[in-house]
Design a protein around this motif. Structure first.
Motif, PDB file in Angstrom:
ATOM      1  N   LEU A 128      -0.804  -7.824  -3.012  1.00 17.80           N
ATOM      2  CA  LEU A 128       0.219  -6.804  -2.811  1.00 17.80           C
ATOM      3  C   LEU A 128       0.364  -6.634  -1.310  1.00 17.80           C
ATOM      4  CD1 LEU A 128      -0.798  -4.191  -5.525  1.00 17.80           C
ATOM      5  CD2 LEU A 128       1.265  -5.586  -5.508  1.00 17.80           C
ATOM      6  N   SER A 129       1.577  -6.753  -0.798  1.00 20.47           N
ATOM      7  CA  SER A 129       1.748  -6.832   0.655  1.00 20.47           C
ATOM      8  C   SER A 129       2.356  -5.595   1.293  1.00 20.47           C
ATOM      9  CB  SER A 129       2.593  -8.055   1.011  1.00 20.47           C
ATOM     10  OG  SER A 129       3.843  -7.978   0.361  1.00 20.47           O
ATOM     11  N   PHE A 130       2.926  -4.684   0.496  1.00 19.49           N
ATOM     12  CA  PHE A 130       3.458  -3.473   1.113  1.00 19.49           C
ATOM     13  C   PHE A 130       2.293  -2.631   1.618  1.00 19.49           C
ATOM     14  CE2 PHE A 130       7.053  -4.342  -1.880  1.00 19.49           C
ATOM     15  CZ  PHE A 130       7.992  -4.629  -0.899  1.00 19.49           C
ATOM     16  N   PRO A 131       2.424  -2.055   2.815  1.00 14.76           N
ATOM     17  CA  PRO A 131       1.309  -1.299   3.401  1.00 14.76           C
ATOM     18  C   PRO A 131       0.727  -0.226   2.477  1.00 14.76           C
ATOM     19  CG  PRO A 131       3.013  -1.625   5.034  1.00 14.76           C
ATOM     20  CD  PRO A 131       3.571  -2.128   3.723  1.00 14.76           C
ATOM     21  N   ALA A 132       1.544   0.417   1.680  1.00 14.42           N
ATOM     22  CA  ALA A 132       1.054   1.485   0.805  1.00 14.42           C
ATOM     23  C   ALA A 132       0.238   0.961  -0.376  1.00 14.42           C
ATOM     24  CB  ALA A 132       2.227   2.306   0.279  1.00 14.42           C
ATOM     25  N   GLU A 133       0.286  -0.366  -0.643  1.00 16.00           N
ATOM     26  CA  GLU A 133      -0.358  -0.933  -1.831  1.00 16.00           C
ATOM     27  C   GLU A 133      -1.532  -1.868  -1.533  1.00 16.00           C
ATOM     28  OE1 GLU A 133       3.580  -1.181  -4.681  1.00 16.00           O
ATOM     29  OE2 GLU A 133       3.073  -2.933  -3.467  1.00 16.00           O
ATOM     30  N   ARG A 134      -1.720  -2.208  -0.293  1.00 19.06           N
ATOM     31  CA  ARG A 134      -2.747  -3.207   0.042  1.00 19.06           C
ATOM     32  C   ARG A 134      -4.147  -2.740  -0.333  1.00 19.06           C
ATOM     33  NH1 ARG A 134      -0.131  -4.160   5.887  1.00 19.06           N
ATOM     34  NH2 ARG A 134       1.567  -5.526   5.215  1.00 19.06           N
ATOM     35  N   GLY A 135      -4.990  -3.718  -0.637  1.00 18.40           N
ATOM     36  CA  GLY A 135      -6.386  -3.438  -0.946  1.00 18.40           C
ATOM     37  C   GLY A 135      -7.046  -4.693  -1.465  1.00 18.40           C
ATOM     38  N   GLU A 136      -8.335  -4.756  -1.359  1.00 18.45           N
ATOM     39  CA  GLU A 136      -9.102  -5.907  -1.806  1.00 18.45           C
ATOM     40  C   GLU A 136      -8.846  -6.159  -3.291  1.00 18.45           C
ATOM     41  OE1 GLU A 136     -11.358  -9.194  -1.517  1.00 18.45           O
ATOM     42  OE2 GLU A 136     -10.959  -7.863   0.184  1.00 18.45           O
ATOM     43  N   GLY A 137      -8.331  -7.345  -3.608  1.00 14.75           N
ATOM     44  CA  GLY A 137      -8.070  -7.722  -4.994  1.00 14.75           C
ATOM     45  C   GLY A 137      -6.756  -7.216  -5.569  1.00 14.75           C
ATOM     46  N   ASN A 138      -6.020  -6.384  -4.835  1.00 17.69           N
ATOM     47  CA  ASN A 138      -4.735  -5.883  -5.332  1.00 17.69           C
ATOM     48  C   ASN A 138      -3.725  -7.023  -5.273  1.00 17.69           C
ATOM     49  OD1 ASN A 138      -6.137  -3.510  -5.391  1.00 17.69           O
ATOM     50  ND2 ASN A 138      -4.886  -2.450  -3.875  1.00 17.69           N
ATOM     51  N   ALA A 139      -3.169  -7.391  -6.421  1.00 12.69           N
ATOM     52  CA  ALA A 139      -2.328  -8.587  -6.478  1.00 12.69           C
ATOM     53  C   ALA A 139      -1.263  -8.466  -7.571  1.00 12.69           C
ATOM     54  CB  ALA A 139      -3.196  -9.815  -6.741  1.00 12.69           C
ATOM     55  N   PHE A 140      -0.305  -9.392  -7.508  1.00 17.56           N
ATOM     56  CA  PHE A 140       0.780  -9.428  -8.486  1.00 17.56           C
ATOM     57  C   PHE A 140       1.363 -10.824  -8.569  1.00 17.56           C
ATOM     58  CE2 PHE A 140       3.003  -9.339  -4.581  1.00 17.56           C
ATOM     59  CZ  PHE A 140       4.287  -9.813  -4.800  1.00 17.56           C
ATOM     60  N   CYS A 141       2.131 -11.074  -9.627  1.00 20.00           N
ATOM     61  CA  CYS A 141       2.943 -12.275  -9.761  1.00 20.00           C
ATOM     62  C   CYS A 141       4.014 -11.990 -10.807  1.00 20.00           C
ATOM     63  CB  CYS A 141       2.108 -13.499 -10.136  1.00 20.00           C
ATOM     64  SG  CYS A 141       1.156 -13.368 -11.651  1.00 20.00           S
ATOM     65  N   TYR A 142       5.047 -12.823 -10.804  1.00 18.69           N
ATOM     66  CA  TYR A 142       6.165 -12.636 -11.721  1.00 18.69           C
ATOM     67  C   TYR A 142       6.372 -13.872 -12.579  1.00 18.69           C
ATOM     68  CZ  TYR A 142       7.887  -8.473  -9.270  1.00 18.69           C
ATOM     69  OH  TYR A 142       8.029  -7.224  -8.745  1.00 18.69           O
ATOM     70  N   GLY A 143       6.938 -13.644 -13.760  1.00 20.65           N
ATOM     71  CA  GLY A 143       7.332 -14.715 -14.655  1.00 20.65           C
ATOM     72  C   GLY A 143       8.452 -14.216 -15.545  1.00 20.65           C
ATOM     73  N   LYS A 144       8.854 -15.065 -16.493  1.00 18.52           N
ATOM     74  CA  LYS A 144       9.906 -14.634 -17.417  1.00 18.52           C
ATOM     75  C   LYS A 144       9.549 -15.026 -18.839  1.00 18.52           C
ATOM     76  CE  LYS A 144      12.997 -18.595 -17.080  1.00 18.52           C
ATOM     77  NZ  LYS A 144      14.349 -19.065 -16.880  1.00 18.52           N
ATOM     78  N   ILE A 154       0.265  -7.366 -12.764  1.00 18.17           N
ATOM     79  CA  ILE A 154      -0.231  -6.650 -11.587  1.00 18.17           C
ATOM     80  C   ILE A 154      -1.637  -6.136 -11.832  1.00 18.17           C
ATOM     81  CG2 ILE A 154       0.767  -4.429 -12.314  1.00 18.17           C
ATOM     82  CD1 ILE A 154       1.405  -3.931  -9.299  1.00 18.17           C
ATOM     83  N   SER A 155      -2.411  -6.063 -10.753  1.00 20.51           N
ATOM     84  CA  SER A 155      -3.756  -5.501 -10.811  1.00 20.51           C
ATOM     85  C   SER A 155      -4.061  -4.863  -9.469  1.00 20.51           C
ATOM     86  CB  SER A 155      -4.776  -6.612 -11.110  1.00 20.51           C
ATOM     87  OG  SER A 155      -6.061  -6.068 -11.303  1.00 20.51           O
ATOM     88  N   TRP A 156      -4.655  -3.691  -9.499  1.00 23.02           N
ATOM     89  CA  TRP A 156      -5.102  -3.098  -8.244  1.00 23.02           C
ATOM     90  C   TRP A 156      -6.455  -2.425  -8.450  1.00 23.02           C
ATOM     91  CZ3 TRP A 156      -0.999  -0.893 -10.883  1.00 23.02           C
ATOM     92  CH2 TRP A 156      -1.112   0.427 -11.237  1.00 23.02           C
ATOM     93  N   PRO A 157      -7.512  -3.244  -8.359  1.00 20.10           N
ATOM     94  CA  PRO A 157      -8.861  -2.711  -8.524  1.00 20.10           C
ATOM     95  C   PRO A 157      -9.308  -1.824  -7.361  1.00 20.10           C
ATOM     96  CG  PRO A 157      -8.934  -5.025  -7.916  1.00 20.10           C
ATOM     97  CD  PRO A 157      -7.498  -4.691  -8.154  1.00 20.10           C
ATOM     98  N   SER A 158      -8.687  -1.986  -6.203  1.00 17.85           N
ATOM     99  CA  SER A 158      -9.060  -1.194  -5.026  1.00 17.85           C
ATOM    100  C   SER A 158      -8.107  -0.019  -4.845  1.00 17.85           C
ATOM    101  CB  SER A 158      -9.011  -2.047  -3.757  1.00 17.85           C
ATOM    102  OG  SER A 158      -9.968  -3.073  -3.826  1.00 17.85           O
ATOM    103  N   PRO A 159      -8.595   1.078  -4.296  1.00 18.23           N
ATOM    104  CA  PRO A 159      -7.690   2.192  -4.006  1.00 18.23           C
ATOM    105  C   PRO A 159      -6.571   1.722  -3.076  1.00 18.23           C
ATOM    106  CG  PRO A 159      -9.976   2.855  -3.717  1.00 18.23           C
ATOM    107  CD  PRO A 159      -9.971   1.362  -3.907  1.00 18.23           C
ATOM    108  N   MET A 160      -5.405   2.325  -3.247  1.00 20.35           N
ATOM    109  CA  MET A 160      -4.266   1.976  -2.399  1.00 20.35           C
ATOM    110  C   MET A 160      -4.177   2.950  -1.227  1.00 20.35           C
ATOM    111  SD  MET A 160      -1.255   0.985  -5.027  1.00 20.35           S
ATOM    112  CE  MET A 160      -1.362  -0.394  -6.120  1.00 20.35           C
ATOM    113  N   PRO A 161      -3.741   2.476  -0.059  1.00 15.08           N
ATOM    114  CA  PRO A 161      -3.657   3.331   1.120  1.00 15.08           C
ATOM    115  C   PRO A 161      -2.822   4.603   0.939  1.00 15.08           C
ATOM    116  CG  PRO A 161      -3.486   1.042   1.778  1.00 15.08           C
ATOM    117  CD  PRO A 161      -3.459   1.074   0.276  1.00 15.08           C
ATOM    118  N   TYR A 162      -1.783   4.578   0.096  1.00 16.74           N
ATOM    119  CA  TYR A 162      -0.957   5.773  -0.079  1.00 16.74           C
ATOM    120  C   TYR A 162      -1.773   6.953  -0.603  1.00 16.74           C
ATOM    121  CZ  TYR A 162      -0.753   5.736  -5.198  1.00 16.74           C
ATOM    122  OH  TYR A 162      -1.078   5.822  -6.522  1.00 16.74           O
ATOM    123  N   GLU A 163      -2.886   6.655  -1.307  1.00 17.49           N
ATOM    124  CA  GLU A 163      -3.696   7.701  -1.921  1.00 17.49           C
ATOM    125  C   GLU A 163      -4.311   8.650  -0.889  1.00 17.49           C
ATOM    126  OE1 GLU A 163      -6.507   5.698  -4.455  1.00 17.49           O
ATOM    127  OE2 GLU A 163      -4.915   4.838  -5.699  1.00 17.49           O
TER     128      GLU A 163
END
Length: 173
Positions: A128-144, A154-163
């Motif tokens: 996850l690359s937006f500054p408010a979402e970054r964190g160790e292991g925070n990731a995403f991908c898209y499909g159809k 999507i997964s965000w095991p680490s707290p996000m900076p916005y918190e």
């Protein structure tokens, strides 16, 4: 006055083949059919009422409706409809709902199930690359999906900076 909203109950998705879509969600995300509002050939669908209620294009026929339960979070209501001037699934650049996201714990196993069920991934998981979402292991991908609806994993095991700046939180299963 505040609205008494608790959260999202379900998403409605129009699909070209309800059996294929049900099988896709069962295989890709371990969804289960809760109930069938109407099966193909059912006499309990009032197409005129559906047309008025949902503002369907005139002449659209609702063939089947069923509600699926995801392992966690909101449900998915599938509608198989056929009618004049029906279009392909919206692209994320089109107006309207562009995708839904599924929280995952293991990208590899979820992607394997997603593709085995007939889905197509656009990318591998990436941070996850937006500054408010970054964190160790925070990731995403898209499909159809096989019929073209876009899905984000999507997964965000680490707290996000916005918190650090608000008590508000994204919903997490």
């Amino acid at each position: 006055m505040q609205p008494s909203v608790r959260g999202i109950d379900h998403f409605g998705i129009t699909v070209p083949d309800i059996e294929q879509a049900t099988l896709f969600f069962e295989k890709a995300f371990a969804a289960k059919v809760i109930y069938r509002s109407a099966d193909p050939g059912s006499e309990n669908i009032d197409d005129e009422a559906q047309e008025n209620t949902l503002r369907l294009f005139p002449g659209t026929k609702v063939r089947a409706i069923r509600m699926l339960a995801m392992p966690h979070g909101p449900g998915i209501e599938l509608f198989e409809m056929h009618g004049p001037e029906q279009q392909s699934a919206a692209r994320p650049s089109d107006f309207g709902l562009q995708h839904f996201a599924v929280y995952v714990d293991d990208f590899a196993s979820t992607i394997a199930c997603f593709t085995a069920a007939g889905g197509e991934m656009f990318t591998e998981p990436k941070p996850l690359s937006f500054p408010a979402e970054r964190g160790e292991g925070n990731a995403f991908c898209y499909g159809k999906t096989p019929w073209g609806s876009v899905v984000e994993l999507i997964s965000w095991p680490s707290p996000m900076p916005y918190e650090k700046f608000t008590n508000l939180r994204r919903w997490k299963p």
